[in-house]
Design an enzyme around this catalytic site. Structure first.
Site, mmCIF file in Angstrom:
data_model
loop_
_atom_site.group_PDB
_atom_site.id
_atom_site.type_symbol
_atom_site.label_atom_id
_atom_site.label_comp_id
_atom_site.label_asym_id
_atom_site.label_seq_id
_atom_site.Cartn_x
_atom_site.Cartn_y
_atom_site.Cartn_z
ATOM 1 N N SER A 142 0.869 -1.187 0.000
ATOM 2 C CA SER A 142 0.000 0.000 0.000
ATOM 3 C C SER A 142 0.899 1.229 0.000
ATOM 4 O O SER A 142 2.062 1.147 0.429
ATOM 5 C CB SER A 142 -0.861 0.003 1.266
ATOM 6 O OG SER A 142 -1.475 1.266 1.452
ATOM 7 N N TYR A 155 -2.137 -0.425 10.538
ATOM 8 C CA TYR A 155 -2.209 -0.843 9.128
ATOM 9 C C TYR A 155 -0.908 -0.460 8.409
ATOM 10 O O TYR A 155 -0.315 -1.268 7.691
ATOM 11 C CB TYR A 155 -3.411 -0.163 8.473
ATOM 12 C CG TYR A 155 -3.581 -0.473 7.001
ATOM 13 C CD1 TYR A 155 -4.106 -1.690 6.587
ATOM 14 C CD2 TYR A 155 -3.226 0.455 6.025
ATOM 15 C CE1 TYR A 155 -4.266 -1.978 5.229
ATOM 16 C CE2 TYR A 155 -3.380 0.180 4.670
ATOM 17 C CZ TYR A 155 -3.911 -1.038 4.279
ATOM 18 O OH TYR A 155 -4.065 -1.322 2.944
HETATM 19 N N1 LIG Z 1 -8.763 -0.720 -1.143
HETATM 20 C C1 LIG Z 1 -7.709 0.075 -0.994
HETATM 21 O O1 LIG Z 1 -7.824 1.308 -1.035
HETATM 22 C C2 LIG Z 1 -6.340 -0.532 -0.796
HETATM 23 C C3 LIG Z 1 -5.239 0.320 -0.921
HETATM 24 C C4 LIG Z 1 -3.966 -0.189 -0.737
HETATM 25 C C5 LIG Z 1 -3.799 -1.530 -0.453
HETATM 26 N N2 LIG Z 1 -4.886 -2.349 -0.337
HETATM 27 C C6 LIG Z 1 -4.644 -3.763 -0.014
HETATM 28 O O2 LIG Z 1 -5.273 -4.574 -0.974
HETATM 29 C C7 LIG Z 1 -5.523 -5.852 -0.408
HETATM 30 C C8 LIG Z 1 -6.945 -6.271 -0.735
HETATM 31 O O3 LIG Z 1 -7.829 -5.380 -0.106
HETATM 32 P P1 LIG Z 1 -9.178 -4.865 -0.774
HETATM 33 O O4 LIG Z 1 -9.110 -3.401 -0.773
HETATM 34 O O5 LIG Z 1 -9.460 -5.581 -2.006
HETATM 35 O O6 LIG Z 1 -10.227 -5.231 0.378
HETATM 36 P P2 LIG Z 1 -11.368 -6.331 0.498
HETATM 37 O O7 LIG Z 1 -12.307 -6.236 -0.664
HETATM 38 O O8 LIG Z 1 -11.898 -6.185 1.861
HETATM 39 O O9 LIG Z 1 -10.591 -7.716 0.340
HETATM 40 C C9 LIG Z 1 -9.837 -8.260 1.377
HETATM 41 C C10 LIG Z 1 -9.716 -9.733 1.131
HETATM 42 O O10 LIG Z 1 -8.875 -10.304 2.151
HETATM 43 C C11 LIG Z 1 -9.552 -11.428 2.694
HETATM 44 N N3 LIG Z 1 -9.139 -11.728 4.053
HETATM 45 C C12 LIG Z 1 -9.292 -10.985 5.186
HETATM 46 N N4 LIG Z 1 -8.800 -11.647 6.233
HETATM 47 C C13 LIG Z 1 -8.311 -12.828 5.766
HETATM 48 C C14 LIG Z 1 -7.696 -13.942 6.358
HETATM 49 N N5 LIG Z 1 -7.453 -14.000 7.673
HETATM 50 N N6 LIG Z 1 -7.337 -14.990 5.565
HETATM 51 C C15 LIG Z 1 -7.582 -14.957 4.229
HETATM 52 N N7 LIG Z 1 -8.195 -13.940 3.607
HETATM 53 C C16 LIG Z 1 -8.540 -12.883 4.383
HETATM 54 C C17 LIG Z 1 -11.032 -11.079 2.605
HETATM 55 O O11 LIG Z 1 -11.791 -12.256 2.730
HETATM 56 P P3 LIG Z 1 -13.273 -12.266 3.406
HETATM 57 O O12 LIG Z 1 -14.201 -11.761 2.345
HETATM 58 O O13 LIG Z 1 -13.473 -13.701 3.752
HETATM 59 O O14 LIG Z 1 -13.208 -11.364 4.599
HETATM 60 C C18 LIG Z 1 -11.066 -10.452 1.221
HETATM 61 O O15 LIG Z 1 -11.106 -11.464 0.248
HETATM 62 C C19 LIG Z 1 -5.242 -5.711 1.077
HETATM 63 O O16 LIG Z 1 -3.965 -6.243 1.357
HETATM 64 C C20 LIG Z 1 -5.242 -4.215 1.288
HETATM 65 O O17 LIG Z 1 -4.468 -3.818 2.394
HETATM 66 C C21 LIG Z 1 -6.157 -1.873 -0.508
#
Ligand SMILES: NC(=O)c1ccc[n+]([C@@H]2O[C@H](COP(=O)([O-])OP(=O)(O)OC[C@H]3O[C@@H](n4cnc5c(N)ncnc54)[C@H](OP(=O)(O)O)[C@@H]3O)[C@@H](O)[C@H]2O)c1
Length: 291
Positions: A142, A155
């Site tokens: 991130s 985070y």
């Molecule tokens: N969205 C942003 O603005 C942003 C920016 C920078 C980086 N990121 C990074 O991108 C990545 C994906 O995030 P996202 O934004 O796509 O959010 P998201 O839609 O909430 O996706 C998160 C995913 O991680 C899974 N997860 C959570 N806890 C877990 C565990 N203990 N074991 C296995 N899977 C788990 C969730 O599964 P469940 O559905 O089962 O909970 C979901 O599939 C993350 O690493 C986040 O930090 C996001």
């Protein structure tokens, strides 16, 4: 079996139920990869199967549970055989916001366990498969792994850890030609924003009165700033595009900043002195002066 069903190799993606992981799963599936989509619930796997090609296979995996990780690695190993794994996308993640002074240590540990330790646990389990075909690792970091804002310290720490893990792995795995990249998105439109707000709500209920007296105005400012960032967020397809480059380019980059906000924050973090950055962030977030 594997060679009959895929053209571009097999990839494992954690956290593919929603958001960035789902966008990566769909894009890589369309490009002809055999996608192993990590989910925690059967229903989420079923939803992916409905929209993807017959190559996509959901795999149950919780990155904080060693037994679950071992079982997922075993499932994938049996499916790919000697052809191994062309890519591992360490994407699963959560956001645990709140003031560090009062953050329950269990919540802090959980943040680190999911976003940092879990990624290494998964990497360890899948490396034997990656080694079979000089596969590649793509970690989803991130911009918070380069530039910190207040009340998302836990985070940010987990993402700074991913920067270090990525650099170390890249150098450690060089002898085997295993490329390791990190993708550093800014604000991306995914469910993580609503989930983070729900986590903040839960956390606030656990905080003592003193914490509310001290931090409520700042937490209100954080919520406002978070809503604003979520409103400006760009689609997860942009991250999937960077992940695809890291998996397929002849010369993958070590780092991929995704989004204008990420690019601006990274540039400012390089040139501005710390206190100037603190001042800018406080102004941008509308934090109370106090103190
Ligand atoms: N969205 C942003 O603005 C942003 C920016 C920078 C980086 N990121 C990074 O991108 C990545 C994906 O995030 P996202 O934004 O796509 O959010 P998201 O839609 O909430 O996706 C998160 C995913 O991680 C899974 N997860 C959570 N806890 C877990 C565990 N203990 N074991 C296995 N899977 C788990 C969730 O599964 P469940 O559905 O089962 O909970 C979901 O599939 C993350 O690493 C986040 O930090 C996001």
């Amino acid at each position: 079996m594997a060679s009959q069903t895929r053209d571009r190799g097999a990839v494992m993606i954690t956290g593919a139920s929603t958001g960035i992981g789902k966008a990566c799963a769909m894009r890589l599936d369309r490009l002809g990869f055999q996608v192993f989509a990590g989910v925690r619930k059967d229903a989420d796997g079923g939803a992916l199967v409905e929209t993807a090609s017959e190559r996509l296979t959901p795999v149950l995996i919780d990155v904080t549970d060693e037994t679950s990780i071992a079982s997922a690695a075993d499932t994938v190993a049996k499916a790919v055989g000697d052809e191994g794994l062309a890519g591992l996308v360490n994407n699963a993640g959560i956001a645990v916001p709140g003031p560090l002074e009062f953050m329950p240590l269990g919540d802090l540990r959980h943040q680190m366990e999911v976003n940092s330790i879990g990624q290494i646990a998964v990497t360890q389990a899948f490396l034997p498969l990656l080694r079979k075909c000089r596969g590649r690792i793509v970690n989803i970091g991130s911009i918070a792994g380069r530039s910190v804002t207040p009340f998302v310290g836990a985070y940010a720490a987990s993402k700074f850890a991913m920067e270090a893990f990525t650099d170390a792995l890249r150098m450690e795995l060089r002898p085997w030609g295993i490329s390791v990249s990190i993708v550093e998105p800014g604000s991306i439109a995914t469910p993580i924003w609503d989930k983070g707000t729900a986590t903040a709500d839960d956390l606030e209920k656990k905080l003592p009165k003193e914490a509310h007296d001290l931090y409520d105005p700042a937490m209100a400012a954080l919520r406002k700033a978070t809503n604003e960032s979520a409103r400006r967020a760009i689609p997860p397809a942009s991250v999937a595009k960077a992940v695809t480059h890291a998996l397929t380019a002849e010369r993958p980059k070590t780092r991929y900043l995704v989004g204008r906000d990420a690019q601006i924050r990274a540039a400012l973090a390089k040139v501005l002195p710390d206190r100037m950055q603190d001042w800018l962030v406080a102004r941008f977030m509308g934090l109370p002066k106090g103190g």
